[in-house]
Structure formats: C-alpha cells, structure tokens
Design a protein around this motif. Structure first.
Motif, PDB file in Angstrom:
ATOM      1  N   ALA A 184       0.852  -1.193   0.000  1.00 37.51           N
ATOM      2  CA  ALA A 184       0.000   0.000   0.000  1.00 37.51           C
ATOM      3  C   ALA A 184       0.883   1.236   0.000  1.00 37.51           C
ATOM      4  O   ALA A 184       2.012   1.199   0.492  1.00 37.51           O
ATOM      5  CB  ALA A 184      -0.885  -0.001   1.247  1.00 37.51           C
ATOM      6  N   GLY A 185       0.369   2.325  -0.543  1.00 33.90           N
ATOM      7  CA  GLY A 185       1.130   3.578  -0.585  1.00 33.90           C
ATOM      8  C   GLY A 185       1.249   4.239   0.778  1.00 33.90           C
ATOM      9  O   GLY A 185       2.207   4.976   1.036  1.00 33.90           O
ATOM     10  N   THR A 186       0.280   4.008   1.643  1.00 31.18           N
ATOM     11  CA  THR A 186       0.293   4.581   2.997  1.00 31.18           C
ATOM     12  C   THR A 186      -0.176   3.520   3.990  1.00 31.18           C
ATOM     13  O   THR A 186      -1.152   2.816   3.712  1.00 31.18           O
ATOM     14  CB  THR A 186      -0.670   5.788   3.093  1.00 31.18           C
ATOM     15  N   VAL A 187       0.500   3.400   5.119  1.00 34.14           N
ATOM     16  CA  VAL A 187       0.010   2.535   6.204  1.00 34.14           C
ATOM     17  C   VAL A 187      -0.055   3.364   7.484  1.00 34.14           C
ATOM     18  O   VAL A 187       0.926   3.995   7.881  1.00 34.14           O
ATOM     19  CB  VAL A 187       0.932   1.311   6.431  1.00 34.14           C
ATOM     20  N   TRP A 188      -1.209   3.376   8.117  1.00 35.39           N
ATOM     21  CA  TRP A 188      -1.360   4.058   9.401  1.00 35.39           C
ATOM     22  C   TRP A 188      -1.272   3.047  10.529  1.00 35.39           C
ATOM     23  O   TRP A 188      -1.777   1.917  10.407  1.00 35.39           O
ATOM     24  CB  TRP A 188      -2.713   4.777   9.465  1.00 35.39           C
ATOM     25  N   VAL A 189      -0.628   3.429  11.609  1.00 36.34           N
ATOM     26  CA  VAL A 189      -0.558   2.570  12.792  1.00 36.34           C
ATOM     27  C   VAL A 189      -1.321   3.261  13.918  1.00 36.34           C
ATOM     28  O   VAL A 189      -1.062   4.437  14.228  1.00 36.34           O
ATOM     29  CB  VAL A 189       0.906   2.311  13.201  1.00 36.34           C
ATOM     30  N   ASN A 190      -2.292   2.544  14.492  1.00 33.46           N
ATOM     31  CA  ASN A 190      -3.153   3.065  15.561  1.00 33.46           C
ATOM     32  C   ASN A 190      -3.808   4.392  15.172  1.00 33.46           C
ATOM     33  O   ASN A 190      -3.873   5.342  15.970  1.00 33.46           O
ATOM     34  CB  ASN A 190      -2.368   3.218  16.869  1.00 33.46           C
ATOM     35  N   SER A 191      -4.288   4.443  13.958  1.00 38.79           N
ATOM     36  CA  SER A 191      -4.867   5.672  13.420  1.00 38.79           C
ATOM     37  C   SER A 191      -5.559   5.322  12.108  1.00 38.79           C
ATOM     38  O   SER A 191      -5.485   4.183  11.644  1.00 38.79           O
ATOM     39  CB  SER A 191      -3.711   6.661  13.212  1.00 38.79           C
ATOM     40  N   TYR A 192      -6.250   6.301  11.506  1.00 40.82           N
ATOM     41  CA  TYR A 192      -6.754   6.115  10.137  1.00 40.82           C
ATOM     42  C   TYR A 192      -7.007   7.476   9.504  1.00 40.82           C
ATOM     43  O   TYR A 192      -7.303   8.444  10.205  1.00 40.82           O
ATOM     44  CB  TYR A 192      -8.038   5.252  10.078  1.00 40.82           C
ATOM     45  N   ASN A 193      -6.894   7.543   8.188  1.00 38.70           N
ATOM     46  CA  ASN A 193      -7.145   8.788   7.438  1.00 38.70           C
ATOM     47  C   ASN A 193      -6.290   9.956   7.932  1.00 38.70           C
ATOM     48  O   ASN A 193      -6.702  11.108   7.811  1.00 38.70           O
ATOM     49  CB  ASN A 193      -8.625   9.214   7.559  1.00 38.70           C
ATOM     50  N   SER A 194      -5.120   9.678   8.478  1.00 39.02           N
ATOM     51  CA  SER A 194      -4.295  10.763   9.001  1.00 39.02           C
ATOM     52  C   SER A 194      -3.409  11.318   7.890  1.00 39.02           C
ATOM     53  O   SER A 194      -2.188  11.180   7.919  1.00 39.02           O
ATOM     54  CB  SER A 194      -3.452  10.269  10.177  1.00 39.02           C
ATOM     55  N   LEU A 195      -4.071  11.938   6.926  1.00 40.42           N
ATOM     56  CA  LEU A 195      -3.312  12.527   5.816  1.00 40.42           C
ATOM     57  C   LEU A 195      -2.777  13.893   6.229  1.00 40.42           C
ATOM     58  O   LEU A 195      -3.351  14.561   7.087  1.00 40.42           O
ATOM     59  CB  LEU A 195      -4.222  12.703   4.592  1.00 40.42           C
ATOM     60  N   HIS A 196      -1.683  14.277   5.619  1.00 41.35           N
ATOM     61  CA  HIS A 196      -1.123  15.596   5.861  1.00 41.35           C
ATOM     62  C   HIS A 196      -0.419  16.047   4.594  1.00 41.35           C
ATOM     63  O   HIS A 196       0.220  15.237   3.922  1.00 41.35           O
ATOM     64  CB  HIS A 196      -0.141  15.570   7.044  1.00 41.35           C
ATOM     65  N   TRP A 197      -0.533  17.328   4.273  1.00 41.22           N
ATOM     66  CA  TRP A 197       0.053  17.820   3.010  1.00 41.22           C
ATOM     67  C   TRP A 197       1.562  17.629   2.943  1.00 41.22           C
ATOM     68  O   TRP A 197       2.135  17.644   1.859  1.00 41.22           O
ATOM     69  CB  TRP A 197      -0.326  19.283   2.781  1.00 41.22           C
TER      70      TRP A 197
END
Ligand code: NAI
Ligand code: MG
Length: 497
Positions: free
Chosen positions: A444-457
């Motif tokens: 996957a291009g992004t993996v979050w750990v203990n979080s979700y949808n934590s995008l940042h510019w």
C-alpha cells in the motif's frame, strides 16, 4: 460574468459564478450548453452551470499555453509564484465559511468536515507556496573538459481531472505542486460538484495569478475529460477517480501525444485490529476509517480484519459505535454523515448492500436507506463474509464495511494484500514489532498505525498496484510536475580535432 445569487443555511446570500474560468474571467461555453447541479440533501436543483465542450477545452488549453510561453515562464520569478500560492491560501482562510458552506450544499458533506477540508486546502496551498523557490538542479562533474548542469523544468500545460468526493481539496492538491513548479493548468471538476471550485476561482485573480495560469472548467468526463486527456497540446494529465476511467486516461494519452500520466485511483483498504490493540481507540479509528466522508474516500478502510481473541467483543462494540454516528442534515453542527453525493452513487451502494445480503453475509447494523428524500444510507457493517464476495473485493465508496476474523500475523498480511488495489492500510496493535512488520509487508502507498485517514500535506499519498501511480502531496508530488534537462558544456578543445 455569468453568476447567480444563491443562499446556503450558513452563508446567507452569496454570488455563485456559473461560467467557465478561462484567462482569469468567467465566460459562457461556446455552444451555450449548461447542466443542472443537484443538492443531494433534498434532491432539488441548485442552479445550472456552463458545460465545457471540446471547443471550450481547446480555448482553456490555448490560454494555458499562452501563459506558459509568455508572462508565467519568462517574467514570473519562483518567489512570485510562491507568493501567489500563499496569497491564495490566505484568501481561502478568509473565505473559509463560504467555501465550506458551498461544499456542503453541493456535495452533502457535513459542515464541520467541509471546514476541515478548507483548512487542509489552506495548509496544502501554503506548503507548496513554500516550495516554489526551492526547486533546485545539480552540477555533475564528468571531466575537466566539461561543465554539466541538470535543470528541473516545468512540464508545461497540465490537464487535471478531479472527482466529487473532495471537490475543493482535490483542486488544491492538484494546483499546489503544479503551479509551484511553474506549470499552467486546466482543471476539470466533477460534474456532480462544480460549485465550490468556481467560488474558489474568484480568489485566483485576487491572489495575483496572471491570466491563463489556472483555468477551471465544469463539464462531463466523456466529453471535456476525454478532450483534455487526448489533447495534443496538453503535456501531462493528472487524474483522481475510478480505476475504470484511469485506464481510459492512459489509453487516451497513449493514443494521442504520449503525455505524462499520474493516477490516483480507488482502493479496498484493509484495517487490521490485533487482539493486543487498545480496543477503544481501535473502534474509534475503524469507525472513522470507513464512515468519514460517508465512506466516499479512495482510502476508506472498508475491509476490517479482527484477531480471533477479541472478535465478538469488537463486533458488539463497533455495532454500537456505528449506530451512534449522527446521520442527517449536513448543515447541523453535530452531523457526522450527510447524504451520498448523487442518485447514481446511492443506487450503486444500495446495489452492493443487496448483493452482500444475497451472497449470505450478515448485516450486523444498517443496510437501509434513511428517509425518502435525499441520498442518506445507514452506516452498515457486514460480517460472515468470504474473500470472494463482491462486497469484500470491490470498492463500494459508501458507508459499508466488511468485518472478518483472522488468527495469525502471516494470515492477515496475506488477506490484507488479497486485492488488486494498494492505496492505504492500517494496523492497530500495542506491539511495536507487529506494527512495523505488518506495515512493511502490506502493499500500500500509505500505512497508518493506531490511526486512520491521518493525511497531511507534508506526507506523500498515492497508490501501488491498480490504485495508481505517482504521489500527491509532500515533496514527492513535485516530481510529477517536473522534467529533467541535462545541459553539457564542452570546456576544452574539440575532441576530434
Ligand atoms: P469517475 O472516475 O467517472 O469520475 C472522476 C472524474 O473523471 C470526473 O471528473 C469525471 O468527469 C471524469 N471522467 C469520467 N469519465 C472520463 C473519461 N472518459 N475521460 C476523462 N475523464 C473522465 O468516477 P464516478 O463515476 O464519479 O464514480 C464511480 C466510482 O469511482 C466510485 O463509486 C468510486 O468507486 C470511484 N471513485 C474514486 C475516487 C477516488 O478518490 N479515488 C473518486 C471518485 C470516484
Ligand atoms: Mg451536487
């Protein structure tokens, strides 16, 4: 200027531009065609906007080309480009309430979320404003007889095609890196949600951009989108949307001038909960991961995998949590989930829900329409699913997820990767080794750990496999809009006498 006076519950009267934004002016479509914009909350017509045909695409591309070859390329310094982007960010901030209200009106997203989107536009535009004067090349020493320098140059005229799920945010994600690196753009908004971008266009001239640098057209994919992606004078196309259309864009590029292509497509992202996770946190993030923006997120955590020891407890608590999500009028401050964007998307999602029921999956919660007017759907959880079911394999793009049980780390890595997509994923655990091993193993291009949808510019975002190529956001997005030129200067005598 083509415009109409409209009202939103949060803005009072405002002036809604309805024209195509070309050369810093709102203009009518050459053929004078318009299309209706629907309010997904009550299914009424908000207004009509000008519809771009191939002829309007030609005019917008010509405006961008003229700007690129003229004032923008020859007279505008990187510092000025940065300043215009920062000005635009400031203007977004000043106009946050109006921009958010128009977004909620047209798209149906909850007003608090719409404000969050505008805030993220501000961050993104300001961030790329900061990059404009930091695009640097290199000097490479190959011999005492040569001086070689490598320049990073803008690609030229970029066509950008954006979807309806984050109409303003996708606009900012596309404009920021393209303009910071010195390109000119023609953006086609989604036919479901043209309004907020047109309001944002009123800020472009104020921010200082010369005419033709940013052109924005409303119109349909098959007409204006296709014209842009197959245009012989467009040097690059950046697309966000469905995988099906992503393929068509690549074909159009291949069949025309081999323009560069970047794609940010769909997903079927796994959200993995280990038995040692903090269960309260995990439930909050799983709930947010699927139901945020009504499930209309390319990175939605739509496949939930829960380890066997906590499975029953998790399902019970997750059901209770999902049933509590406030679904309703997007203009109420406490609403979390508004209507789906359109009748078509509503029908697609309800079709998947029926499909899941027929395939024998269990509806733990939800599964129905809410009310009879507006495109509202209950937050829905399916359990007792098998990997081959359509609801586990295909992107639903609505408030619907599946929950499955797993035993081991190895098994869940395989399950997580058992998809043609590869946009995002998440893992919930209190064990650092598990977190790192699983994060590194998921495709996957992004993996979050203990979080979700934590995008940042500041952080790159994009897909592997059929979720696309190229990265948006962060420094990585600059590469999509730059090409490398080598200049090699001979210093010594001629080599061959
Ligand atoms: P879509 O991919 O048709 O629309 C996205 C954009 O592409 C719109 O601006 C549209 O006008 C344009 N477009 C459509 N056909 C085109 C063509 N032949 N050439 C050039 N541009 C074209 O997506 P749609 O139909 O609105 O939604 C269908 C599904 O796509 C959703 O259910 C969801 O699964 C996925 N999707 C994914 C998004 C993402 O963020 N990755 C965003 C929107 C939809
Ligand atoms: Mg609409």
């Amino acid at each position: 200027m083509a415009s109409i006076t409209l009202k939103t519950p949060h803005s009072g009267d405002y002036e809604q531009p309805t024209g195509l934004f070309i050369n810093n002016e709102f203009v009518k479509a050459v053929d004078g065609k318009t299309f209706e914009v629907i309010n997904p909350t009550d299914e009424t017509v908000i207004c009509s906007v000008q519809e771009a045909s191939e002829k309007d695409v030609d005019l917008a591309v010509a405006a961008a080309r003229k700007a690129f070859q003229g004032e923008w390329r020859l007279k505008t310094t990187p510092e000025q480009r940065g300043k215009y982007l920062v000005n635009l960010a400031d203007l977004f901030e000043e106009n946050m309430d109006l921009l958010a209200a128009v977004e909620s009106l047209d798209n149906g997203k909850a007003i608090t979320m719409a404000k969050g989107d505008v805030g993220a536009c501000v961050g993104c535009l300001r961030y790329y404003g900061g990059w404009a004067d930091k695009i640097e090349g290199k000097v490479v020493d190959t011999s005492p007889d040569a001086f070689n320098y490598i320049r990073k140059e803008p690609i030229g005229v970029c066509g950008q095609i954006i979807p309806w799920n984050f109409p303003l945010l996708m606009w900012a994600w596309k404009i920021g890196p393209a303009v910071a690196t010195g390109n000119c753009v023609v953006i086609k908004t989604a036919e479901q949600t043209p309004l907020s971008a047109l309001v944002a266009c009123t800020l472009i001239k104020k921010a200082g951009f010369p005419p033709g640098v940013i052109n924005v057209i409303s119109g349909f994919g098959k007409i204006a989108g296709a014209a842009l992606s197959s245009h012989m004078d467009v040097d690059k196309v950046a697309f966000t949307g469905s995988t099906v259309v992503g393929r068509q864009i690549m074909k159009a590029a291949a069949g025309s001038n081999l323009k560069r292509v970047t794609l940010e497509l769909g997903g079927k992202s796994p959200n993995i909960v280990f038995a040692d996770a903090d269960i309260d946190n995990a439930i909050s993030w799983v709930n947010f991961g699927i139901y945020y923006n009504h499930g209309q997120c390319c990175c939605a955590g739509s496949r939930v995998y829960v380890q066997e020891g906590i499975y029953d407890k998790f399902i019970q608590r997750f059901k209770e949590r999902a049933a509590k999500n406030a679904v309703g009028d997007p203009f109420h401050e406490d609403t979390f989930q508004g209507p789906q964007v359109s009748q078509l998307q509503f029908d697609r999602i309800m079709g998947y829900i029926e499909e899941g029921k027929k395939a024998g999956a269990t509806v733990e919660v939800g599964g129905n329409r809410i009310g009879t007017k507006g495109f509202f759907i209950e937050p829905t959880i399916f359990s007792n699913v098998t990997e081959d079911m359509k609801i586990v394999q295909e992107e639903i793009f609505g408030p619907v997820c599946t929950v499955s049980k797993f035993k081991t780390k190895e098994e869940v890595i395989e399950l997580g990767n058992n998809t043609t997509y590869g946009l995002a994923a998440a893992v919930h655990t209190t064990n650092l080794n598990t977190a790192i091993e699983v994060a590194n193993s998921l495709k996957a291009g992004t993996v979050w750990v203990n979080s979700y949808n934590s995008l940042h510019w500041q952080l790159p975002f994009g897909g592997v496999k059929e979720s696309g190529h190229g990265r948006e956001l962060g420094e990585a997005a600059l590469d999509n809009y730059l090409q490398t030129k080598t200049v090699s200067i001979r210093l010594g005598d001629a080599l061959f006498g």
